[in-house]
Enzyme design. Sequence first.
Site, PDB file in Angstrom:
ATOM      1  CD  GLN C   7      67.461  76.470  85.717  1.00 57.17           C
ATOM      2  OE1 GLN C   7      67.186  75.747  86.272  1.00 57.17           O
ATOM      3  NE2 GLN C   7      68.754  77.262  86.176  1.00 57.17           N
TER       4      GLN C   7
ATOM      5  CG  MET D   1      63.601  73.352  81.634  1.00 55.10           C
ATOM      6  SD  MET D   1      64.777  73.119  79.831  1.00 55.10           S
ATOM      7  CE  MET D   1      66.110  73.368  81.054  1.00 55.10           C
ATOM      8  N   PRO D   2      60.266  72.114  82.509  1.00 50.89           N
ATOM      9  CG  PRO D   2      58.446  74.282  82.294  1.00 50.89           C
ATOM     10  CD  PRO D   2      58.887  72.200  81.696  1.00 50.89           C
ATOM     11  CD1 TRP D   3      64.897  73.886  88.596  1.00 49.31           C
ATOM     12  CD2 TRP D   3      64.266  71.615  88.202  1.00 49.31           C
ATOM     13  NE1 TRP D   3      65.859  73.248  89.902  1.00 49.31           N
ATOM     14  CE2 TRP D   3      65.086  71.877  89.782  1.00 49.31           C
ATOM     15  CE3 TRP D   3      64.217  70.721  87.684  1.00 49.31           C
ATOM     16  CZ2 TRP D   3      65.261  70.191  90.660  1.00 49.31           C
ATOM     17  CZ3 TRP D   3      63.883  69.045  88.676  1.00 49.31           C
ATOM     18  CH2 TRP D   3      64.677  69.681  90.093  1.00 49.31           C
ATOM     19  CD  GLN D  40      62.130  67.209  88.141  1.00 45.09           C
ATOM     20  OE1 GLN D  40      62.763  66.893  89.421  1.00 45.09           O
ATOM     21  NE2 GLN D  40      62.338  66.397  86.683  1.00 45.09           N
TER      22      GLN D  40
END
Lengths: 80, 80, 80, 80, 80, 80
Positions: C7, D1-3, D40
Amino acid sequence: MPWITVQLLAGRTVEQKKELVAALTRETSRVCGCGTDAVQIVIEDVQKDNWGIGGILASEKFPGPPSPYGSGDPRFKTQT
Amino acid sequence: MPWITVQLLAGRTVEQKKELVAALTRETSRVCGCGTDAVQIVIEDVQKDNWGIGGILASEKFPGPPSPYGSGDPRFKTQT
Amino acid sequence: MPWITVQLLAGRTVEQKKELVAALTRETSRVCGCGTDAVQIVIEDVQKDNWGIGGILASEKFPGPPSPYGSGDPRFKTQT
Amino acid sequence: MPWITVQLLAGRTVEQKKELVAALTRETSRVCGCGTDAVQIVIEDVQKDNWGIGGILASEKFPGPPSPYGSGDPRFKTQT
Amino acid sequence: MPWITVQLLAGRTVEQKKELVAALTRETSRVCGCGTDAVQIVIEDVQKDNWGIGGILASEKFPGPPSPYGSGDPRFKTQT
Amino acid sequence: MPWITVQLLAGRTVEQKKELVAALTRETSRVCGCGTDAVQIVIEDVQKDNWGIGGILASEKFPGPPSPYGSGDPRFKTQT
């Protein structure tokens, strides 16, 4: 729908999960204007060895008891 | 962490998203004892043609305007 | 398998996506000992209005161009 | 973010997870131009009974020890 | 619950989505012994630039029309 | 691709999972026109304490044995 997924560091009690599900459902229903019956939530308990933050496993970054929540350590207040 | 994903029928306003993100973050922080900075939320706008409920697309089940929310139709109160 | 979902804040170029997919596949294959053919990746472009961080939408927190990446603003280096 | 979410067949060691998290974070930061602190990663360990490939459970397709990785069996190099 | 998410290469018609949702719901209900009303499905249309397979974007690997499905190309029968 | 994730209340047998994976793969292949080899499925077993429906944990709403499926209780036919 709405369908909510919550990824949490493992270690919360059933009481906390009850309260979390109740609160998130109530707020989602209120803001979105849908019935509470329409809101479903899945909680995913993530082990410290399965969570990477800034390139480091949480088990390295936060050694010690399973869950750092409520530890009073200010790092946890912002990092977890 | 916590990381929250919310799948919603598309059609909410930015104002509703602002309020939803604020409320879910506040409640998660309160119940879990983590800082609000640690809570991240992703909203996924699901189109009616991409949501199936009981084997029927939402675009068939709820024809009409993009979002049924706030329509006053009691079906939506429990189904969406 | 492995199956990877990324994401990201929307705004990356196709070139960046090509490079990201190549790099994550290579590293996952190397560490896990599986073939690169086994690695699949889905990138989800998240709009600023759909991403909440610390209870605030990214569109409020980082107003301006679609993607803050590479802006040189040190906040982005740690927040995004 | 990014995830980033990584679904892996269960059986990796903590050392492999450490290395995977470090490598994926470094590459994502490099390609996307964000800080490593912003990345993360959640690893989901998928049991063989919970993974279907081509309509067959992995526990049927790859019977034997929990994880086929590193087995030297060329099927695993491309299938897992 | 059950809650099903289907990530598909973008390009399916609404008719295909109707049929997919009907079939997956019927089969899940039959195997799990739950009512069809309990089954919800979200379809995620993944663009070719957002899908990596074996380290290469689908837009490179399968250039041409948006969706390769039904192309008769045997590669698609096994790769997509 | 396609990649399917199924969140289910924990308690299904391996036989049910085999049948579910076979059926969902067959139907997805048929409707989408892709090969069965291309379909991968991950089943996520959700514990009753981790599933909220209408603001209440499933462990409160459906106390008793781990899985309500096949209980004959009509509530389960529509609620789970």
